[in-house]
Design an enzyme around this catalytic site. Structure first.
Site, PDB file in Angstrom:
ATOM      1  N   SER A 229       0.815  -1.222   0.000  1.00  0.00           N
ATOM      2  CA  SER A 229       0.000   0.000   0.000  1.00  0.00           C
ATOM      3  C   SER A 229       0.846   1.268   0.000  1.00  0.00           C
ATOM      4  O   SER A 229       1.996   1.284   0.432  1.00  0.00           O
ATOM      5  CB  SER A 229      -0.986   0.071   1.167  1.00  0.00           C
ATOM      6  OG  SER A 229      -1.877  -1.013   1.145  1.00  0.00           O
ATOM      7  N   SER A 267      -2.200  -4.216  -3.103  1.00  0.00           N
ATOM      8  CA  SER A 267      -1.624  -2.976  -2.588  1.00  0.00           C
ATOM      9  C   SER A 267      -2.689  -1.893  -2.613  1.00  0.00           C
ATOM     10  O   SER A 267      -3.208  -1.534  -3.665  1.00  0.00           O
ATOM     11  CB  SER A 267      -0.421  -2.564  -3.446  1.00  0.00           C
ATOM     12  OG  SER A 267       0.264  -1.480  -2.881  1.00  0.00           O
ATOM     13  N   GLU A 269      -3.777   1.686  -2.686  1.00  0.00           N
ATOM     14  CA  GLU A 269      -3.273   3.032  -2.988  1.00  0.00           C
ATOM     15  C   GLU A 269      -4.394   4.054  -2.882  1.00  0.00           C
ATOM     16  O   GLU A 269      -5.437   3.917  -3.549  1.00  0.00           O
ATOM     17  CB  GLU A 269      -2.660   3.066  -4.397  1.00  0.00           C
ATOM     18  CG  GLU A 269      -1.172   2.836  -4.456  1.00  0.00           C
ATOM     19  CD  GLU A 269      -0.771   1.398  -4.235  1.00  0.00           C
ATOM     20  OE1 GLU A 269       0.435   1.110  -4.166  1.00  0.00           O
ATOM     21  OE2 GLU A 269      -1.651   0.533  -4.134  1.00  0.00           O
TER      22      GLU A 269
END
Length: 361
Positions: A229, A267, A269
């Site tokens: 992240s 991840s 974002e």
């Protein structure tokens, strides 16, 4: 200062938690490598006088709180908190308690409050199951928040974070935007960097990750997978509205891509942008509210887009270059990005020396 706090009245505070003990842990080799970072987004009460904000969810593999209301209403009403994934609940409570202490009307004569918390998974280095982040750490970080230079690297929420196989964490940068009539605005960025595959790291256009690969990334598949992240916070003193701020937030992805980020499946974002001067009163004085916005029929907005991309790229690199090597839970280790080796790879390309190509570090 080349940091988020160059935007007037924005303040940042950290609480860093580093311990080696068995307190509140189920791990046989507990190591606490975590913390919290808070951002006070504007002067005065942000609950009573809410900064306009725009949110971009790049990949929603995350456990943040408060985002749906920000997306719906286009405003912030608490400071922002960053922490580890399983610390979100404690951070939410800390922001809620801080808001309740300063606003007796919350939950009595008006509605409740929308704490905004972002997270990244620091479980490679931190005993994340120990739930070491507590609500009082948020209150302490808010009390320590200042407008001075922002400490970068393995500090606050960045204590246990890793990017591109190297120790990372908090990074910050800023740009000045010339409006062309003698007016200059400031745009600042703060990142919590915890993303990226080792082989993808790119610095100033040079794919250095093809050469600089940490030993752990070669030997341990879990370390090499890179999904973790990144949170990007963008502040400006320009009078942008919520729609324009979301457009600015979206351009931070250009900066992430320049460093080699590909926004992996696992991840999360997120990018959030806000204006310190475009404020929305909690209790409006009438049925119509007058507001200003940036002109969009000229080059000005493109300058903000470029500033957001450039400052994000630099903030990620700042997080990598400021972070010290860290050993954490179960003996896991995240090395520091070797700056001297990095310079040797990047300088020949940047200086245009013969025999080197941006595609062949």
């Amino acid at each position: 200062m080349n940091s988020l706090t160059d935007v007037p009245s924005v303040r940042v505070g950290h609480v860093t938690l580093v311990r080696d003990d068995a307190e509140s842990s189920e791990s046989s080799e507990p190591s606490v490598r975590t913390g919290v970072t808070v951002v006070v987004p504007a002067p005065g009460s942000v609950f009573r006088d809410k900064p306009a904000a725009g949110l971009e969810v790049v990949n929603g593999f995350g456990k943040a709180t408060g985002l749906s209301q920000i997306a719906e209403l286009g405003v912030l009403e608490t400071p922002l908190a960053l922490t580890n994934t399983l610390g979100v609940g404690a951070a939410f409570e800390g922001l809620a308690r801080h808001a309740l202490d300063g606003h007796p009307e919350i939950g009595t004569s008006t509605g409740t409050v929308n704490p905004a918390v972002f997270e990244c998974n620091d479980g490679w280095l931190n005993d994340i199951r120990g739930l070491h982040v507590r609500p009082h750490h948020i209150v302490e970080a808010l009390a320590a928040a200042s407008g001075g230079p922002v400490p970068e690297g393995a500090v606050g929420a960045g204590t246990g974070m890793v990017s591109f196989g190297w120790k990372a964490g908090i990074g910050s940068s800023s740009r000045l935007v010339d409006a062309g009539d003698g007016t200059r605005f400031t745009l600042g960025v703060l990142v919590l960097a915890n993303f990226g595959l080792a082989e993808d790291l790119t610095v100033l256009g040079v794919p250095v990750g093809r050469t600089l690969t940490p030993q752990q990334a070669r030997e341990q598949a879990e370390f090499a997978r890179g999904a973790g992240s990144c949170v990007v916070l963008v502040a400006t003193d320009a009078p942008a509205d919520a729609r324009q701020l979301r457009r600015i937030a979206r351009r931070t992805t250009v900066g992430l891509a320049r460093t080699g980020g590909i926004v992996q499946h696992g991840s999360g974002e997120y990018a959030l942008a806000w204006s310190t001067t475009q404020r929305v009163p909690h209790s409006p004085s009438g049925p119509v509210r007058r507001a200003t916005a940036l002109a969009e029929d000229g080059p000005l907005l493109d300058l903000f887009f470029r500033a957001a991309a450039d400052a994000t790229e630099e903030a990620v690199l700042g997080a990598l270059l400021a972070a010290l090597p860290t050993t954490g839970v179960r003996g896991h280790h995240a090395p520091a990005l070797p700056a001297d080796d990095l310079v040797r790879l990047v300088d020949p390309v940047r200086l245009g020396r013969p025999g080197r190509s941006p595609h062949t570090p």
